[in-house]
Enzyme design. Structure first.
Site, PDB file in Angstrom:
ATOM      1  N   HIS A  79      37.886 -45.273 -62.509  1.00  0.00           N
ATOM      2  CA  HIS A  79      38.143 -46.378 -63.442  1.00  0.00           C
ATOM      3  C   HIS A  79      39.521 -46.997 -63.194  1.00  0.00           C
ATOM      4  O   HIS A  79      39.682 -48.222 -63.226  1.00  0.00           O
ATOM      5  CB  HIS A  79      38.040 -45.901 -64.888  1.00  0.00           C
ATOM      6  CG  HIS A  79      36.707 -45.339 -65.237  1.00  0.00           C
ATOM      7  ND1 HIS A  79      36.483 -44.636 -66.410  1.00  0.00           N
ATOM      8  CD2 HIS A  79      35.518 -45.344 -64.575  1.00  0.00           C
ATOM      9  CE1 HIS A  79      35.209 -44.255 -66.451  1.00  0.00           C
ATOM     10  NE2 HIS A  79      34.614 -44.668 -65.346  1.00  0.00           N
ATOM     11  N   HIS A 237      28.830 -50.642 -66.520  1.00  0.00           N
ATOM     12  CA  HIS A 237      29.699 -49.507 -66.214  1.00  0.00           C
ATOM     13  C   HIS A 237      29.425 -48.973 -64.812  1.00  0.00           C
ATOM     14  O   HIS A 237      30.352 -48.528 -64.119  1.00  0.00           O
ATOM     15  CB  HIS A 237      29.531 -48.384 -67.242  1.00  0.00           C
ATOM     16  CG  HIS A 237      30.507 -47.277 -67.009  1.00  0.00           C
ATOM     17  ND1 HIS A 237      31.804 -47.326 -67.467  1.00  0.00           N
ATOM     18  CD2 HIS A 237      30.393 -46.113 -66.313  1.00  0.00           C
ATOM     19  CE1 HIS A 237      32.450 -46.244 -67.074  1.00  0.00           C
ATOM     20  NE2 HIS A 237      31.618 -45.487 -66.366  1.00  0.00           N
ATOM     21  N   ASP A 241      32.188 -48.283 -61.815  1.00  0.00           N
ATOM     22  CA  ASP A 241      32.308 -47.112 -60.948  1.00  0.00           C
ATOM     23  C   ASP A 241      32.225 -47.497 -59.475  1.00  0.00           C
ATOM     24  O   ASP A 241      32.978 -46.975 -58.637  1.00  0.00           O
ATOM     25  CB  ASP A 241      31.200 -46.105 -61.263  1.00  0.00           C
ATOM     26  CG  ASP A 241      31.440 -45.334 -62.547  1.00  0.00           C
ATOM     27  OD1 ASP A 241      32.579 -45.338 -63.052  1.00  0.00           O
ATOM     28  OD2 ASP A 241      30.482 -44.707 -63.047  1.00  0.00           O
ATOM     29  N   HIS A 264      28.236 -41.842 -57.617  1.00  0.00           N
ATOM     30  CA  HIS A 264      29.467 -41.685 -56.846  1.00  0.00           C
ATOM     31  C   HIS A 264      29.212 -41.252 -55.405  1.00  0.00           C
ATOM     32  O   HIS A 264      29.825 -41.773 -54.472  1.00  0.00           O
ATOM     33  CB  HIS A 264      30.400 -40.698 -57.549  1.00  0.00           C
ATOM     34  CG  HIS A 264      30.876 -41.179 -58.879  1.00  0.00           C
ATOM     35  ND1 HIS A 264      31.699 -42.270 -59.025  1.00  0.00           N
ATOM     36  CD2 HIS A 264      30.623 -40.730 -60.137  1.00  0.00           C
ATOM     37  CE1 HIS A 264      31.949 -42.477 -60.311  1.00  0.00           C
ATOM     38  NE2 HIS A 264      31.303 -41.554 -61.001  1.00  0.00           N
TER      39      HIS A 264
END
EC number: 3.5.1.108
Length: 286
Positions: A79, A237, A241, A264
């Site tokens: 973030h 969101h 990321d 991720h």
């Protein structure tokens, strides 16, 4: 390649908060840095040991992105990195008293506020903005990522939660700029499925998680501090990321990134392919 002046912060700023996974209170400090320093992390201001925010230093991608070098570790960096990248901050020293960046309210709002508080200073030397010359792809099972040549940095993300009707299928496509990040992406909080809580706790995660820094989705509703900030807050969101993870390429670049269900690990995999392509193209120019 395009170019612009390198940028750093005007002044030092600090923030204290709790890490979402390990639950430790930490002091975060951002300091201006000289040209060509890059974005670097350290546990102590007195230390000369830094972890550059680069793909080569990624050591973990389980529910957050973790960097390490020579025994030093810093986690949940995405973030903060997304905020610095979207604001065009190239050089900054980041000190964190614990091994996890504080989560704030689960969004990038606190980091955006810190950058605003610090101010941004242009520097004399320039940074080159790379442009992807040909497409690159990554696929693992149902996760698909691709980056295509573009004259802008754009992300198009499809999120599909067939096992949770409250989230369902969401899509958002956005050209990433300081303005669009500030208004459309930074306020969007991290989220989890209510059904995942036991699993995450067994893994030693979300030790600092609460409704003040995350949104929980049940099959029949949402558990949140206040209403959702956007009807499609989860997919926004995910874009947050993705920006943070791709910033680890280590140089500003232009591309249209298309993602379907990425996290991720796959974000980092695509980042490595983008980096390889940019390095190859640079060699051809030489």
């Amino acid at each position: 390649m395009l170019g612009r002046a390198q940028r750093t912060l005007k002044r030092k700023v600090c923030y204290s908060g709790v890490g979402v996974h390990f639950g430790k209170a930490a002091m975060l400090t951002l300091e201006p840095a000289e040209e060509n320093t890059g974005v670097v992390f350290s546990r102590h201001a007195a230390s000369e040991q830094y972890i550059p925010a680069r793909l080569a230093n990624v050591c973990g991608t389980g529910r957050s992105t973790t960097l390490s070098l020579d025994g030093s570790v810093i986690s949940t960096v995405e973030h903060l990195l997304a905020s610095l990248y979207s604001f065009g901050v190239d050089n900054v020293r980041i000190y964190c008293s614990e091994d996890e960046i504080p989560i704030g309210d689960g969004s990038a709002q606190v980091f955006m506020d810190l950058i605003d508080q610090a101010g941004i200073q242009e520097q004399e030397q320039t940074v080159q903005i790379a442009r992807l010359a040909h497409p690159v792809y990554y696929q693992y099972q149902d996760t698909i990522l691709a980056a295509f040549p573009s004259d802008e940095f754009k992300i198009s993300y499809t999120l599909h939660y067939s096992h949770n009707s409250t989230i369902g299928t969401q899509y958002r496509s956005l050209v990433i700029s300081e303005e669009s990040f500030r208004k459309e992406i930074a306020p969007c909080r991290t989220f989890a499925l209510y059904s995942e809580l036991c699993f995450l706790m067994e893994k030693g995660l979300i030790g600092g998680g609460c409704v003040g820094n995350a949104v929980l989705f049940k099959d029949d509703g949402v558990i949140s501090l206040g209403k959702l900030r956007f009807p499609d807050e989860p997919v926004r969101h995910k874009i947050l990321d993705l920006i943070g993870d791709l910033s680890l390429v280590g140089t500003p670049f232009l591309a249209h990134v298309i993602a379907v269900g990425s996290g991720h690990s796959s974000n980092i995999a695509l980042g490595n392919r983008i980096l390889e392509a940019l390095q190859h193209e640079q060699e051809l120019v030489k």
